[in-house]
Structures are given as structure tokens and as C-alpha cells.
Design an enzyme around this catalytic site. Structure first.
Site, PDB file in Angstrom:
ATOM      1  N   GLU A  14       0.918  -1.159  -0.044  1.00 53.77           N
ATOM      2  CA  GLU A  14      -0.108   0.085   0.154  1.00 53.77           C
ATOM      3  C   GLU A  14       0.935   1.193  -0.039  1.00 53.77           C
ATOM      4  O   GLU A  14       1.476   1.373   0.949  1.00 53.77           O
ATOM      5  CB  GLU A  14      -0.911   0.055   1.340  1.00 53.77           C
ATOM      6  CG  GLU A  14      -2.153   0.960   0.956  1.00 53.77           C
ATOM      7  CD  GLU A  14      -1.924   2.061   1.822  1.00 53.77           C
ATOM      8  OE1 GLU A  14      -1.501   3.248   1.519  1.00 53.77           O
ATOM      9  OE2 GLU A  14      -2.456   1.968   3.054  1.00 53.77           O
ATOM     10  N   CYS A  58      -2.324   8.782   3.520  1.00 51.48           N
ATOM     11  CA  CYS A  58      -2.017   8.018   2.178  1.00 51.48           C
ATOM     12  C   CYS A  58      -3.565   8.251   1.464  1.00 51.48           C
ATOM     13  O   CYS A  58      -3.518   8.556   0.076  1.00 51.48           O
ATOM     14  CB  CYS A  58      -2.029   6.643   2.173  1.00 51.48           C
ATOM     15  SG  CYS A  58      -0.192   6.280   2.809  1.00 51.48           S
TER      16      CYS A  58
END
Length: 459
Positions: A231, A265
Site C-alpha cells: 500500500e 495516504c
């Protein structure tokens, strides 16, 4: 000579909090051996016993919530009200998998006639997790809980500036009855991290971090024929169409962009506004940003705390100044705040276009980029004009149109009339340079398991 160490620095004051000496090769070997022993014991534990550990972990997290939240606020500057919420979210994660996880591990039927073939899910071994600092408790737990519940071990290499958080988590797992070594913390330099990746006792690798770090670790894992879940970066679009509820969209955009000082993020990084509402949205958005309280992360009234590292503030300021030089307009902020702490003023840039730095690069800090789209189709084109594909949001009161447009956004998730968030009920992960593989939901459990077919009496 001072032994090399990971150093924890309070970004609100610049004060050194602690030093954590790096392990040498012998200490790493001891940690990997401990992780293997822990896995061998834990992998044999019945599912019901794993459920009990998760429930005890939820209770332990709540019992130690204030200590853990204040450590997060001290080590990386997350405002205390938000860091308390992070701990509660971790506790609920444990409870969710305790309730729903057993069904995910149950043997699964196939379409082979007479029930002669079925699938079982088995643990693989210790998983090496290379984790970031921005959510130092949640980022670890959202991977560790399903990984451990599946019967695997978890070897944590946390970011050097949040090692205090890493050890608090290890202590909490130990208090909750997880066998020694099953959750193992290592503190190593990159060369020894590479050695750990290649070690035969490590079954898989999970990474949350930058594109560069993910690519480097994935290459090393690939050389050892080990699966990765990555990720990585994101530059999430937050699309507001002309028929959106502007009050709700503005509120959500401010939260998504500025909580945790924008160091998320899946934050709303490129706010794409359909032309008819761009002026009205911008005015309301700027007023809401002006009202945000900046200050001491230990103060419950603070909404925007310091950035976690001084070098990252310098990098962010460079991105903002480059974008302004390229023709964007500054509506608010755009500067480092004076004083000892690592603060950056909440910033709003407008007239941002695709060739500019804040459109092309990930902006990991309290900076919003406003982009105007001619119409809905142009908004989707702008959203997809990125090397990233982690999450995204789309605002419209026309449910059918919104769902149709959401399918055209290239990303791991799209939230309609909400902002992108991680939730155990749904998977999280990206496409393009945002990585591959999924965490959370049943996908995040089975990513780290051996999916084994058993077939009897096949003629």
C-alpha cells in the site's frame, strides 16, 4: 562512539524523546528465531482461542488508550483527540475480526460434484511488515489483526521515529495472551532488513510506505520468491459535481485533507470542482480552513498539529513553492510557521492544472489543491490523470449518475458522498503505483494464507 539508533523526536518541540539502538545481525537472528517459535505455537491454536486473544486485545487497548494516544501525539504529532480515536478504531478492529473472522477461515465448498473438493485456509508463517509513521498504531493493527488471526506470525519493522508506539503495541499483545515471539518487533538498518526479507523463516512481506520503498522491498522479496502486499502513495481525487450538497462536501473535504496534518495516504489531495460550483465551494472551503485550530497536539482542542519530521516539512514547502512558480494561486497559508515546532500553515492552492507539481506528485501534508473541471466527464479525466490509484471520492445528489461515474475512476476504492476511509468491512489497497494486494475484510485475511485445495476420489 555512540551506537547507531532510531531516534524519536517530538515534532511539536524538537525535543529528543528516546533512542532505540539498532539491532546487530546476532540480535536479528534471535528475533527471527523467536518469531518462528511463536508462529509454530500460535498456528496450532484453535480458532476459538484466537478469538479470545483478539477480544482481550481490544480490552487491553482500551485500558491503555490514554498512554498509547499520548505516545502517538508525542512521537509524530497527531492531535490527541485524533490519536484517541485511532486506538478505539484498533479495538473495534479486533472485535470485528473476532466476530466475523471464524466464518472467513471455514472450509469452503467448490463446484465439484458430490462435494468431493473443497478449499481450506492455512497460515504461511511469520510475515515481515514494514510500516510507516503516519498512523503508528492503526497502520500496524489493520494488517496485524487479520494476519495473526489467520495463524501467522507478525514481525514488525516500524518507522524509526515511532519505535515507542511499536513497543507499546508489542506489550499490549503480550498482555492479551499472544504467545511470545508471535508479534516480534525488530529495529534494524536497511541492510539487515534486506537480510530479514531473504530469510527462509519470513513467509511474506507487507509494506505501507512510499513508492520508492515499496519498489525496492518488492524487488528483494521477488528475488526470494516471496509474495508482497503493497500500500504505497496516493493522490486521491475528491470530485465535487455541480449538483452536490456543498455544505456536506466542504466539511468532508476539510476533514479528509487536514486531519493528521494531511499526512494520510487516502486523504483528499486533488479537489476537483465542476465549474458551476467552483467559486462557491472555494469560498466556503477557505473559510473552514481558516477556522482550524493549529497547536500543541496534546491539547484536545487542536485540530492541526505539527508534521512528523522536519525534512518532510522542507520537502512539502518545496512542492508548494514550485506549484506557485508554475502559476497556481495561493489563497491561504503556504509557509512554515515560526517557532521550535515542525508546523506548516494549512494551505489552499487554486488554479492548479495537470502539469503542476501539486497535481503530479503526492502532497503529504496540510495542503489542498483545487482544480476546476469543465464538466463531469472532464472531472473523471482529471481524476485518472495520475500515476496513483489508491482511493477517491465523488459528490453528487444524483445516485445513479454518481455510481456510473465511480466505475470510471481508476482506483482501489471510490466513496460516494463521503471521504475515503479504511474500515474492516471493506478491502483497502490500490492500483498503478499505489501498489497491489488488499488489506482488511476477508481479502486482507486470505491474502496471507495458503489457499489449499483438497479433492477426494477424483477419477
Amino acid at each position: 562512539m555512540t551506537q547507531p539508533a532510531a531516534i524519536s523526536i517530538n515534532p511539536a518541540t524538537g525535543e529528543e524523546l528516546a533512542r532505540y539502538p539498532f539491532q546487530d545481525a546476532a540480535a536479528l537472528e534471535a528475533s527471527l528465531a523467536s518469531a518462528q517459535r511463536g508462529f509454530q505455537q500460535w498456528s496450532k491454536a484453535p480458532v476459538a482461542a484466537r478469538v479470545e486473544v483478539l477480544l482481550r486485545m481490544a480490552a487491553t487497548l482500551r485500558a491503555n488508550a490514554e498512554t498509547m494516544a499520548r505516545m502517538t501525539a508525542s512521537e509524530m504529532g497527531m492531535p490527541i483527540s485524533q490519536s484517541r480515536g485511532e486506538i478505539e478504531k484498533c479495538a473495534r478492529l479486533c472485535e470485528w475480526y473476532a466476530e466475523h473472522g471464524p466464518a472467513m477461515l471455514a472450509d469452503e465448498a467448490t463446484l465439484v460434484e458430490e462435494d468431493k473438493a473443497w478449499v481450506i485456509y492455512e497460515p504461511l508463517g511469520p510475515v515481515l511488515a514494514v510500516m510507516p509513521w503516519n498512523f503508528p498504531m492503526w497502520q500496524v493493527m489493520r494488517g496485524a489483526v487479520p494476519i495473526l488471526f489467520g495463524g501467522n506470525g507478525y514481525v514488525l519493522k516500524h518507522a524509526p521515529n515511532v519505535m515507542g508506539c511499536a513497543h507499546l503495541l508489542a506489550d499490549a499483545w503480550a498482555q492479551s495472551g499472544l504467545p511470545e515471539g508471535t508479534f516480534e518487533v525488530i529495529n534494524v538498518t536497511p541492510d539487515l532488513a534486506s537480510k530479514a526479507i531473504a530469510d527462509s523463516r519470513i513467509a511474506m512481506v507487507a509494506v505501507t510506505g512510499s513508492v520508492g520503498a515499496g519498489a525496492a522491498i518488492a524487488a528483494q522479496a521477488g528475488a526470494a520468491l516471496k509474495k508482497c502486499v503493497l500500500e504505497l502513495g496516493g493522490s486521491d481525487p475528491f470530485i465535487v459535481l455541480a449538483d452536490a450538497n456543498l455544505d456536506e462536501a466542504v466539511k468532508a473535504a476539510v476533514t479528509s485533507r487536514f486531519q493528521n496534518a494531511g499526512q494520510i495516504c487516502i486523504a483528499a489531495k486533488r479537489i476537483i470542482l465542476e465549474a458551476p460550483i467552483a467559486e462557491a465551494f472555494t469560498a466556503r472551503f477557505v473559510e473552514a480552513v481558516k477556522a482550524l485550530k493549529i497547536g500543541d497536539p496534546q491539547d484536545p482542542e487542536t485540530y492541526v498539529g505539527p508534521m512528523a519530521r522536519f525534512d518532510l516539512r522542507d520537502e512539502l514547502d518545496g512542492q508548494v513553492q514550485a506549484t506557485l512558480e508554475q502559476g497556481a494561486r495561493l489563497l491561504i497559508g503556504g509557509e512554515k510557521l515560526e517557532g521550535a515546532g515542525n508546523y506548516y500553515a494549512p494551505t489552499v492552492l487554486t488554479d492548479v492544472t495537470p502539469e503542476m507539481t501539486s497535481f503530479r506528485q503526492e502532497i503529504f501534508g496540510p495542503v489542498a489543491s483545487l482544480i476546476v473541471a469543465r464538466d463531469a466527464d472532464h472531472a473523471i479525466e482529471l481524476a485518472n490523470d495520475s500515476e496513483f490509484g489508491l482511493g477517491g471520492a465523488l459528490w453528487s445528489t444524483d445516485a445513479e449518475k454518481a455510481q456510473r461515474l465511480a466505475r470510471r475512476i481508476v482506483s482501489g476504492a471510490v466513496f460516494i458522498n463521503g471521504f475515503t476511509a479504511s474500515d474492516p468491512r471493506v478491502p483497502i489497497g490500490g492500483v498503478k503505483k499505489s501498489g497491489y494486494g488488499r488489506e482488511l475484510s476477508h481479502f486482507g485475511l486470505r491474502e496471507f494464507l495458503n489457499v489449499k485445495t483438497i479433492w477426494r476420489d477424483r477419477s
